[in-house]
Scaffold this motif. Structure first.
Motif, short mmCIF file in Angstrom:
data_model
loop_
_atom_site.label_atom_id
_atom_site.label_comp_id
_atom_site.label_asym_id
_atom_site.label_seq_id
_atom_site.Cartn_x
_atom_site.Cartn_y
_atom_site.Cartn_z
N GLY A 200 0.77 11.11 -18.07
CA GLY A 200 0.97 12.31 -18.94
C GLY A 200 0.00 12.44 -20.10
O GLY A 200 -0.51 11.69 -20.22
N ILE A 201 -0.01 14.01 -20.49
CA ILE A 201 -0.99 14.00 -21.65
C ILE A 201 0.05 14.41 -22.76
O ILE A 201 0.89 15.19 -22.50
N ALA A 202 -0.09 13.73 -23.87
CA ALA A 202 1.07 14.13 -25.00
C ALA A 202 0.02 14.12 -26.10
O ALA A 202 -0.71 13.18 -26.39
N SER A 203 0.54 15.02 -27.34
CA SER A 203 -0.34 15.21 -28.53
C SER A 203 0.41 13.96 -29.52
O SER A 203 0.12 13.57 -30.61
N ILE A 204 1.82 13.82 -29.25
CA ILE A 204 2.53 12.97 -30.24
C ILE A 204 2.54 11.78 -29.71
O ILE A 204 2.26 10.54 -30.55
N ASN A 205 2.98 11.30 -28.47
CA ASN A 205 3.08 9.97 -27.87
C ASN A 205 1.82 9.57 -27.37
O ASN A 205 1.05 10.58 -26.72
N ASP A 206 1.24 8.20 -27.46
CA ASP A 206 -0.04 7.99 -26.74
C ASP A 206 0.64 7.41 -25.47
O ASP A 206 0.71 6.32 -25.35
N LEU A 207 0.66 8.29 -24.42
CA LEU A 207 1.16 7.99 -23.18
C LEU A 207 -0.21 7.06 -22.20
O LEU A 207 -1.17 7.68 -22.54
N ASN B 45 1.04 13.26 -13.89
CA ASN B 45 1.01 14.21 -15.10
C ASN B 45 1.95 14.31 -16.34
O ASN B 45 2.06 15.14 -16.92
N LYS B 46 3.11 13.56 -16.05
CA LYS B 46 4.09 13.53 -16.79
C LYS B 46 4.33 12.28 -17.77
O LYS B 46 4.96 12.43 -18.79
N TYR B 47 4.18 11.15 -16.98
CA TYR B 47 4.84 10.09 -17.58
C TYR B 47 3.98 8.77 -17.95
O TYR B 47 2.85 8.97 -17.49
N GLU B 48 4.21 7.90 -18.73
CA GLU B 48 3.52 6.92 -19.23
C GLU B 48 3.86 5.86 -18.05
O GLU B 48 5.01 5.95 -17.27
N LYS C 123 0.79 -1.20 -0.09
CA LYS C 123 0.06 0.10 0.07
C LYS C 123 0.94 1.12 0.00
O LYS C 123 1.79 1.12 0.52
N GLY C 124 0.37 2.24 -0.88
CA GLY C 124 1.11 3.59 -0.84
C GLY C 124 1.34 4.09 -2.10
O GLY C 124 0.64 3.42 -3.08
N VAL C 125 1.60 5.47 -2.15
CA VAL C 125 1.72 5.82 -3.49
C VAL C 125 3.16 6.09 -4.22
O VAL C 125 3.97 6.36 -3.43
N TYR C 126 3.18 5.30 -5.32
CA TYR C 126 4.67 5.25 -5.88
C TYR C 126 4.77 6.23 -7.11
O TYR C 126 3.92 6.27 -8.12
N LYS C 127 5.62 7.22 -6.93
CA LYS C 127 5.74 8.33 -8.16
C LYS C 127 7.19 7.89 -8.81
O LYS C 127 8.20 8.44 -8.52
N GLU C 128 7.19 6.98 -9.49
CA GLU C 128 8.51 6.44 -10.12
C GLU C 128 8.63 6.71 -11.52
O GLU C 128 9.46 6.01 -12.48
N GLY C 129 7.88 7.40 -12.30
CA GLY C 129 7.87 7.82 -13.67
C GLY C 129 7.70 6.57 -14.44
O GLY C 129 6.63 5.77 -14.25
N ASN C 130 8.48 6.42 -15.78
CA ASN C 130 8.13 5.61 -16.53
C ASN C 130 8.73 4.10 -15.91
O ASN C 130 10.09 4.13 -15.85
N LEU C 131 8.08 3.12 -16.10
CA LEU C 131 8.50 1.60 -15.67
C LEU C 131 8.71 0.76 -16.94
O LEU C 131 7.36 0.52 -17.37
#
Lengths: 410, 255
Positions: free
Chosen positions: A98-105, A75-78, A47-55
């Motif tokens: 994240g939200i991106a218009s070129i990559n489909d995150l 709001n940044k990573y896949e 249990k807990g919140v993990y902010k580890e970017g892209n795995l």
């Protein structure tokens, strides 16, 4: 010698044991766990919140979350990018990709993978939820995807599959995405018991996806309903298309669909129940069309479709078409507007029913005529035309209309 | 003037016709609500009543009443009273009694069964249409001396606005279907109070989605408060203009 053998056996056991359970918690990140894990190890996310970017996952691993294990994309990573054969993602909460218009995150992106089981996860405000590309044999079950995006360009699809085969998508719940479920080049898959509601564009959207089966899904109140295109051998059975309402919304839009079966579905309160164009050899049976604006808009580009044993109730227009050539067969349906008689009491009406009203035809040709709706003139015209058809297609009729509604499974 | 209004008004309420009309409307509305629980369907049925029955009853009843009280009007004119006030009192009394009948007959059940915004629009358009057709009937009554002819003219008004006009409109749409007609038809609709009322009502009923581009355009226009004010103003104009014409005619008329 014996001792040496024993050591060798123990050593090999330790080396090749693949049923290890690795815990990921605040001290040990998921990233570290992935690094030390052997193929088919289990990573238990506490249990807990993990902010580890892209795995990035490139080996088969079972990810299992304790209740409340949350992966945050800030709001940044896949979150997960997977390229492996086999594995599990279960009971995790994903949020804020994240939200991106070129990559489909996406919260979970799977590339050239197979045999994954994604179940019981929760996705909150993810751009794309579950994204499978060039993958096969996956099982996506009991996930819940919600998003509160306000515009179509700010949000991706809930469950997005591109060039996949043999995937099962079952009992998922999608709300507020662009398309609830999106397929392109997906074959031999089963889509069962999903609920797709209030998505910006389509509840279900597929193209070039042959031989799939859709059963018992619900598509409710989506921006433009359900649209399916350029596909053959589809089965749509027992689905519910409800309240897809708006000037460009359809319960079910069929474009270039061939050799498919659409039966036992419930179309209720859609501005258009079924809109079909360029579709051939489809069989529509045991469906219920109730309280739709147009129950069926059958364009003249469709041929050899068969409508049998459907119920048409309380629709503003039962059927409209845009030409006089009729190559489709309509028979033995129940029409609540039918006012014929049945002399021999065999429950089949003795005079044919013409589902296309004159006014429906006029509106189809001249959209501006819609402002005469509900006027006395229209009432008179319809009556006159029904008595003596002159403008509506002569051959578009049901020769054996049922006197009683069919009991269709709801 | 108020005295005459009051007198004619009570006189009208005492006649069996207004009571019967009220009862008729009330029964139909009540029956519709009993037969169908779906408020939307009831509203559509009520729409037909408002658009067909209310104008017809208004024109026929008003014309008959005018000629029946011809002697009373003559007697009034013998008194030191302005023609204008006698005529306007007659109009106001007839219009208000018919409106009252409509309000009790349709308005009360609609409020009781809570039709919401649709109900409010229904009542408003019903009342306005009553005023419009009463005023048209007064015009029909003063242009001729003959009762039968006046009823004929009044019915012609009704027939024209409920049927012939729509036929012409359809013809226009058909002939010019290659052109963008939205604004033109909007102007044409303003020329017919029945069509105007119908479209204002339809747009309240959430079925505008079916009406495609034209519907979206109308929704955009009538959905705004400006559009609502416009349609009410046009309907009021439709009540005032024929009445003014009738009044000028009546002021000069050799009775």
């Amino acid at each position: 010698m014996k001792a040496f053998l024993l050591v060798a056996v123990i050593f090999s056991c330790v080396c090749f044991s693949y049923a290890r359970v690795i815990k990921a918690d605040h001290a040990h990140s998921i990233q570290q766990a992935i690094q030390i894990a052997n193929p088919f190890d289990t990573i238990l996310v506490t249990k807990g919140v993990y902010k580890e970017g892209n795995l990035v996952v490139q080996k088969p691993i079972h990810f299992i979350g304790e209740d409340g294990a949350t992966l945050d994309g800030e709001n940044k990573y896949e979150i997960f990018t997977i390229h492996a054969q086999g594995g599990t993602i279960q009971n995790l909460i994903f949020r804020n990709t994240g939200i991106a218009s070129i990559n489909d995150l996406a919260a979970i992106k799977m590339l050239q993978s197979s045999k994954w089981n994604i179940s019981k996860n929760i996705f909150e405000n993810c751009f794309f939820g579950i994204y499978l590309a060039n993958s096969s044999h996956c099982w996506i079950e009991n996930n819940k995807l919600t998003s509160d995006a306000e515009a179509e360009h700010q949000i991706g699809n809930g469950i997005h599959l591109w060039k996949c085969e043999r995937v099962t998508i079952q009992n998922n719940w999608v709300k507020g995405h662009r398309d609830g479920i999106y397929f392109e080049f997906v074959t031999n898959s089963i889509i069962n018991g999903n609920h797709s509601e209030a998505n910006m564009r389509y509840g279900l959207h597929f193209m070039f996806s042959h031989s799939n089966e859709y059963r018992n899904n619900e598509f409710i109140n989506n921006g433009a309903g359900v649209a399916v295109m350029y596909t053959q051998k589809v089965k749509m059975i027992g689905n519910r298309f409800i309240h897809n309402w708006g000037s460009s919304a359809y319960g079910l839009l069929l474009k270039d669909i061939r050799d498919s079966e659409i039966s036992g579905n419930d179309f209720k309160e859609n501005s258009v129940g079924i809109f079909m164009e360029g579709s051939s050899r489809n069989h529509f049976s045991d469906n219920q069309f109730e309280a739709n604006g147009y129950a069926v808009r059958l364009q003249a580009s469709c041929d050899e479709n068969k409508f049998e044993r459907n119920n048409f109730k309380r629709n503003t227009f039962d059927m409209v078409t845009n030409g006089s050539l009729v190559l489709n067969q309509i028979k033995s349906n129940y029409w609540d507007r039918y006012d014929g008689y049945d002399l021999n009491h065999d429950a089949v009406g003795d005079v044919p029913y013409r589902p296309v009203s004159l006014y429906g035809t006029i509106v189809e040709r001249m959209p501006a005529a819609v402002m005469l709706w509900h006027s006395f003139l229209v009432f008179l015209l319809d009556r006159a035309e029904r008595a003596m058809p002159a403008i509506t297609p002569e051959n578009l009729k049901d020769d054996f209309p049922s006197m009683k509604p069919y009991a269709v499974a709801q | 003037m108020t005295k005459i209004i009051r007198y004619v008004f009570y006189d009208l309420l005492r006649t069996r016709f207004v009571t019967a009309y009220t009862l008729f409307l009330w029964l139909i509305t009540f029956a519709l609500f009993q037969l169908d629980n779906d408020g939307g369907k009831v509203a559509v049925s009520l729409l037909n009543i408002v658009l067909m029955v209310v104008p017809m009853v208004s024109v026929v009843f008003t014309t008959i009443h005018f000629f029946n009280s011809y002697e009373f009007i003559e007697l009034m004119l013998a008194q030191p009273l302005a023609r204008r006030s006698i005529f306007l009192s007659e109009y106001l009394a007839v219009a208000s009694s018919l409106c009252l009948a409509f309000l009790v007959g349709v308005g009360l059940p609609a409020l009781v069964f809570s039709l919401g915004m649709v109900g409010m629009t229904l009542i408003l358009t019903g009342v306005l249409l009553t005023c419009v057709f009463t005023s048209l009937a007064f015009l029909a009554s003063v242009v001729t001396q003959d009762k039968a002819r006046a009823i004929g003219i009044a019915l012609l008004f009704w027939f024209f606005f409920s049927l012939i006009f729509d036929g012409l409109l359809l013809w226009v749409v058909y002939t010019f279907s290659d052109y963008p007609l939205e604004k033109v038809t909007l102007a044409l609709i303003a020329l017919n109070p029945v069509d105007l009322a119908r479209i204002v009502l339809l747009l309240q009923m959430d079925i505008s989605a079916l009406m495609g581009y034209t519907g979206a355009f109308y929704q955009d226009f009538f959905g705004s408060s400006m559009g609502m004010i416009f349609s009410i103003a046009v309907l009021l104009l439709w009540a005032i203009l024929p009445l003014a014409a009738a009044l000028t005619r009546f002021l000069k008329k050799d009775l």
